[in-house]
Write a protein that holds these residues in place. Structure first.
Motif, short mmCIF file in Angstrom:
data_model
loop_
_atom_site.label_atom_id
_atom_site.label_comp_id
_atom_site.label_asym_id
_atom_site.label_seq_id
_atom_site.Cartn_x
_atom_site.Cartn_y
_atom_site.Cartn_z
N LEU A 167 0.82 -1.21 0.00
CA LEU A 167 0.00 0.00 0.00
C LEU A 167 0.85 1.26 0.00
N ALA A 168 1.96 1.25 0.73
CA ALA A 168 2.84 2.43 0.74
C ALA A 168 3.35 2.70 -0.67
N ARG A 169 3.69 1.65 -1.41
CA ARG A 169 4.13 1.84 -2.79
C ARG A 169 2.98 2.31 -3.67
N ARG A 170 1.80 1.78 -3.45
CA ARG A 170 0.62 2.17 -4.23
C ARG A 170 0.28 3.64 -3.99
N LEU A 171 0.44 4.13 -2.76
CA LEU A 171 0.12 5.52 -2.43
C LEU A 171 1.29 6.47 -2.65
N GLY A 172 2.44 5.93 -3.02
CA GLY A 172 3.61 6.78 -3.23
C GLY A 172 4.18 7.37 -1.96
N LEU A 173 4.02 6.68 -0.83
CA LEU A 173 4.54 7.19 0.44
C LEU A 173 6.05 7.02 0.51
N GLN A 174 6.71 7.98 1.15
CA GLN A 174 8.14 7.91 1.36
C GLN A 174 8.43 7.38 2.76
N SER A 175 9.58 6.75 2.91
CA SER A 175 9.99 6.28 4.23
C SER A 175 11.17 7.10 4.72
N VAL A 176 11.27 7.24 6.04
CA VAL A 176 12.37 7.96 6.67
C VAL A 176 13.37 6.92 7.18
N ALA A 177 14.60 6.97 6.68
CA ALA A 177 15.62 5.98 7.04
C ALA A 177 16.38 6.43 8.27
N TRP A 178 16.63 5.46 9.18
CA TRP A 178 17.40 5.73 10.39
C TRP A 178 18.63 4.84 10.51
N SER A 179 18.96 4.13 9.44
CA SER A 179 20.17 3.31 9.45
C SER A 179 20.69 3.18 8.03
N ARG A 180 21.91 2.65 7.92
CA ARG A 180 22.40 2.25 6.62
C ARG A 180 21.66 0.98 6.19
N PRO A 181 21.76 0.59 4.92
CA PRO A 181 21.09 -0.64 4.48
C PRO A 181 21.57 -1.85 5.28
N LEU A 182 20.59 -2.63 5.77
CA LEU A 182 20.87 -3.82 6.55
C LEU A 182 20.10 -4.99 5.97
N LEU A 183 20.68 -6.17 6.05
CA LEU A 183 20.05 -7.37 5.52
C LEU A 183 20.07 -8.46 6.57
N SER A 184 18.93 -9.14 6.74
CA SER A 184 18.90 -10.30 7.63
C SER A 184 18.69 -11.55 6.79
N ARG A 185 19.27 -12.64 7.28
CA ARG A 185 19.10 -13.95 6.65
C ARG A 185 18.60 -14.89 7.73
N TRP A 186 17.67 -15.77 7.40
CA TRP A 186 17.18 -16.68 8.43
C TRP A 186 16.91 -18.05 7.82
N TRP A 187 17.08 -19.06 8.67
CA TRP A 187 16.91 -20.44 8.26
C TRP A 187 16.78 -21.31 9.50
N ALA A 188 16.47 -22.58 9.30
CA ALA A 188 16.40 -23.55 10.39
C ALA A 188 17.30 -24.72 10.04
N GLU A 189 17.85 -25.37 11.06
CA GLU A 189 18.71 -26.52 10.82
C GLU A 189 18.63 -27.46 12.03
#
Length: 334
Positions: A167-189
Motif C-alpha cells: 500500500l505504501a508503494r501504491r500511495l507513493g509514500l516515502q519512508s524515513v531511514a534511520w540506518s544504513r542498508p541492513l540485511l537479515s538472513r534466516w533459516w532452520a537446521e
C-alpha cells in the motif's frame, strides 16, 4: 463508515502474519466483517519466532492463550550474549513477584496457524492465495481489484504485508531511514548436539548471529549483516534497515507491523509490535465506524502512537548496540 449492509465488508487485511491476523481477530471481536488476503497459502512455512514476554497479554486479549499453552512452545528467561574475547552471559528479560518473565520460541507456521484458526472461528474470511492488483479510495472506503479479477469493497484497508509494503508503494509514500542498508538472513537446521536453552546472540564485527531452539531437534538461526551480498541457496533474506513511513494511516487505510516501520530483529519486539499495531488499527477503526471519532483524527492518532513507539524502540536499540558493540553501531547508523 460500515459498508457491510451494501454487500461489502467493513475491513480487508492484506497479509496473514501475526500483525494482520491480530488486527482481524480484534476487528471481528468488535463485530466487524473482515476479509484477510494473503498471496501465499496460510499458514506459511516459516522458521521460529522469538517472542517478547509482553506478547502473553496479547494472547489473552485475542483469546488464544489456552491454545498457545497447549502448544507448549519453548519458553526462555533471557538472551545469552557472546562478545568477542568475553565469556557468554545471560541478559534476562526481567522478573516480578510471580518470578522471571519468560519469552516464547514459537515455530512460525504454528503461530500463524493458531491465529488463523481463531480468526476463522470468529467469522473472518481468509482467502489465500489471493492478492490485490489495485485499490481505489473514496469517501465510502476502498474498492479493491483482486488478482482473480473480482472486485471487493470495504470500509477500510489494512496493509500488514510486511516489507512488501504494497500500500505504501501504491500511495507513493516515502519512508524515513534511520540506518544504513541492513540485511537479515534466516533459516532452520538440525540441532548440533543439545539445543540451547535460551537464544544465543553472537556479536561480530559486521553484524550478529542469533541461534534459538524451536524444539528438541531443531534450531532457528538469523544473521544480520551490513553486507548486502546475495544469500546462499535455501537461506531467506529481507531488508531490515531501520525506517518508518512518512504516514502510517489515512482516511480508509492503515499500515500495520513492518509495513509501517521496521527495526532490525535485535530489537526483539517485532511480532509484539506488529500485533499491537494491528489491534490498535482495529480499535480506532471501530471508533470511526461507531461515530466516536472521524477518520482523519483516527489516522492522526494512530500515526502519533506508532511514531512515538518507533522512536522509543529505536533509541533503546541504539543504546543496546552501544553497550554491546560500539563499533558495530557505527556501521549501522548513518
Amino acid at each position: 463508515m460500515s459498508l457491510a449492509g451494501r454487500g461489502a465488508v467493513d475491513m480487508v487485511v492484506l497479509g496473514a502474519g501475526p500483525g494482520g491476523l491480530a488486527c482481524a481477530i480484534a476487528a471481528a471481536t468488535a463485530g466487524l466483517s473482515v476479509v484477510v488476503l494473503d498471496a501465499r497459502p496460510v499458514p506459511r512455512d516459516r522458521p521460529g519466532e522469538t517472542l517478547h514476554p509482553g506478547v502473553e497479554a496479547l494472547f489473552r486479549q485475542l483469546g488464544v492463550d489456552g491454545v498457545v499453552a497447549a502448544a507448549r512452545f519453548h519458553r526462555h528467561q533471557g538472551i545469552q550474549v557472546e562478545r568477542p574475547g568475553e565469556a557468554s552471559r545471560l541478559e534476562p528479560y526481567g522478573a516480578d513477584d510471580d518470578g522471571p518473565w519468560l519469552g516464547f520460541q514459537a515455530p512460525g507456521t504454528a503461530l500463524d496457524g493458531l491465529l488463523a484458526d481463531r480468526a476463522k472461528a470468529l467469522g473472518v474470511s481468509l482467502r489465500a492465495p489471493a492478492s490485490v492488483r489495485d485499490a481505489i479510495f473514496d469517501h465510502d472506503g476502498v474498492r479493491l481489484s483482486l488478482s482473480d479479477r473480482t472486485v471487493l469493497s470495504a470500509g477500510t484497508l489494512v496493509d500488514a504485508s510486511g516489507t512488501n509494503r504494497w500500500l505504501a508503494r501504491r500511495l507513493g509514500l516515502q519512508s524515513v531511514a534511520w540506518s544504513r542498508p541492513l540485511l537479515s538472513r534466516w533459516w532452520a537446521e538440525p540441532a548440533d548436539g543439545a539445543a540451547p536453552t535460551d537464544p544465543v546472540l553472537t556479536l561480530k564485527d559486521d553484524g550478529w548471529l542469533w541461534r534459538a531452539p524451536i524444539d528438541e531437534r531443531t534450531v532457528s538461526l538469523c544473521a544480520m549483516t551490513t553486507s548486502l551480498d546475495r544469500p546462499n541457496a535455501g537461506v531467506r533474506a529481507r531488508d531490515v534497515s531501520w525506517r518508518i513511513q512518512e504516514r502510517t494511516a489515512g482516511p480508509g487505510w492503515w499500515l500495520v507491523g513492518d509495513a509501517a516501520c521496521m527495526l532490525d530483529p535485535l530489537a526483539g519486539k517485532g511480532v509484539l509490535k506488529a500485533m499491537m499495531s494491528g489491534i490498535l488499527a482495529a480499535w480506532l477503526f471501530t471508533k470511526v465506524r461507531d461515530g466516536e471519532i472521524d477518520a482523519a483524527a483516527a489516522a492522526a492518532e494512530y500515526h502519533d502512537r506508532i511514531s512515538r513507539q518507533f522512536d522509543q524502540d529505536r533509541i533503546a536499540l541504539a543504546a543496546a548496540y552501544r553497550a554491546w558493540s560500539p563499533g558495530l553501531l557505527t556501521r549501522i547508523q548513518p
